[in-house]
Design a protein around this motif. Structure first.
Motif, short mmCIF file in Angstrom:
data_model
loop_
_atom_site.label_atom_id
_atom_site.label_comp_id
_atom_site.label_asym_id
_atom_site.label_seq_id
_atom_site.Cartn_x
_atom_site.Cartn_y
_atom_site.Cartn_z
N GLU A 3 44.12 5.27 -30.20
CA GLU A 3 44.50 6.02 -31.41
C GLU A 3 43.44 5.86 -32.48
O GLU A 3 43.05 6.83 -33.17
CB GLU A 3 45.85 5.52 -31.91
N THR A 4 42.93 4.65 -32.64
CA THR A 4 41.88 4.40 -33.65
C THR A 4 40.61 5.16 -33.29
O THR A 4 39.96 5.77 -34.15
CB THR A 4 41.61 2.90 -33.74
N TRP B 61 46.79 1.34 -26.53
CA TRP B 61 47.14 2.60 -27.20
C TRP B 61 46.64 2.62 -28.64
O TRP B 61 46.15 3.63 -29.13
CB TRP B 61 48.65 2.76 -27.14
N SER B 62 46.76 1.50 -29.29
CA SER B 62 46.28 1.43 -30.67
C SER B 62 44.77 1.63 -30.73
O SER B 62 44.24 2.31 -31.62
CB SER B 62 46.67 0.07 -31.28
N ASP C 48 42.98 14.95 -26.60
CA ASP C 48 44.36 14.50 -26.79
C ASP C 48 44.59 13.20 -26.03
O ASP C 48 44.06 12.99 -24.93
CB ASP C 48 45.36 15.55 -26.26
N LEU C 49 45.40 12.36 -26.64
CA LEU C 49 45.73 11.09 -25.99
C LEU C 49 46.61 11.33 -24.76
O LEU C 49 47.35 12.33 -24.70
CB LEU C 49 46.49 10.19 -26.96
N ARG D 90 40.38 7.89 -31.51
CA ARG D 90 40.60 9.33 -31.64
C ARG D 90 40.54 9.78 -33.09
O ARG D 90 40.01 10.86 -33.41
CB ARG D 90 41.94 9.70 -31.03
N ASP D 91 41.10 8.98 -33.98
CA ASP D 91 41.15 9.37 -35.39
C ASP D 91 39.89 9.00 -36.16
O ASP D 91 39.79 9.27 -37.37
CB ASP D 91 42.36 8.71 -36.07
#
Length: 286
Positions: free
Chosen positions: A188-189, A184-185, A216-217, A191-192
């Protein structure tokens, strides 16, 4: 076994009679002719011996006479009183004479103990049966203790195994949660990141001009449990209706249908009921 109680009583009685006769002759011989004193002593001992013999005869017949027993105790008490009186009147060895003054009463007590032993004595077969019963009870108690210890050891082993399995499951879940968290991390990294938007724009712009890419995640969180399907597809029957239906199917043939046959026809007819309620209705009807 009988000699263990009768021999001490006989010996104590003989010593008491001899001692009583000797004391009467020595004590009363100074105040009267010794033949008279001898007759008195023999009378005390004879009366005591006669009552004792008659009491033993009644005991052999399984009978008992309180009057005879009372007379025997009177003679024993009289002999003891003579010995005590002689001990108190002599000038020397008073303590020694008092020390032997209890022998007549002790002899009567030994005969009492012997009588109690005779009334409570058991045959060899009865004693063997009692020993067998006691041994059987000890064996059953030992087996019960061994069974409890074995069950306790088995339960301890089971709990140890369950605890170990639970610990392994917990470790696997922790590793899985850690792996998911790292994934997940990473998502998230990605995606951002600044390059992610440009890369998506370069891919989607030729296909759909003017559309802003949106990524979207995936949803990762608590889920709502899905309700289990109802055990009974149709409307639930009341107990009275279920009993009436079960009774009707059961008695539809002579002899009455068994539970298996009734349940099969019940299901085949399209009726719906749980196995527990169906069996309970069958028991109430049958």
């Amino acid at each position: 076994m009988k000699a263990k109680t009768v021999l001490p009583a006989v010996a104590m009685t003989a010593v008491s009679m001899v001692l009583t006769l000797a004391v009467v002759v020595m004590w009363l011989g100074t105040a009267m002719p010794w033949p008279v004193a001898l007759i008195v002593g023999v009378g005390i001992d004879g009366g005591w011996l006669a009552t004792l013999a008659y009491e033993r005869r009644l005991a052999a017949q399984g009978d008992h006479s309180r009057a005879v027993t009372a007379v025997g105790w009177c003679f024993g008490t009289l002999a003891t009183g003579v010995l005590i009186a002689h001990a108190l009147t002599v000038d020397q060895s008073t303590g020694a004479w008092l020390a032997v003054a209890w022998l007549p009463v002790a002899a009567k007590a030994l005969w009492l103990v012997h009588g109690l032993w005779e009334r409570t004595a058991l045959t060899a077969s009865a004693l063997g049966a009692i020993r067998g019963i006691q041994q059987e009870a000890r064996d059953e108690a030992a087996v019960a203790r061994a069974r409890l210890r074995a069950q306790a050891a088995t339960e301890e082993t089971r709990l140890t195994a369950v605890t170990g399995a639970g610990a392994r499951v917990a470790r696997v879940q922790a590793r899985t949660a850690r792996t998911l968290s790292e994934a997940w991390s990473t998502l998230e990294t990605a995606r951002d990141g600044e390059g992610t938007g440009r890369a998506l724009a370069s891919v989607t712009a030729p296909v759909t001009p003017g559309v802003t890419p949106c990524w979207d995640l995936p949803v990762w969180g608590p889920t709502e449990p899905v309700a289990a399907p109802a055990l009974e597809a149709g409307p639930q029957l009341t107990d009275a209706a279920l009993e009436a239906l079960v009774d009707e199917i059961r008695n539809s043939r002579t002899p009455a249908l068994s539970y298996r046959e009734m349940a099969a026809r019940f299901r085949a007819a399209g009726h719906s009921a749980s196995e527990v309620r169906l069996r309970a209705a069958w028991k109430r009807v049958a």
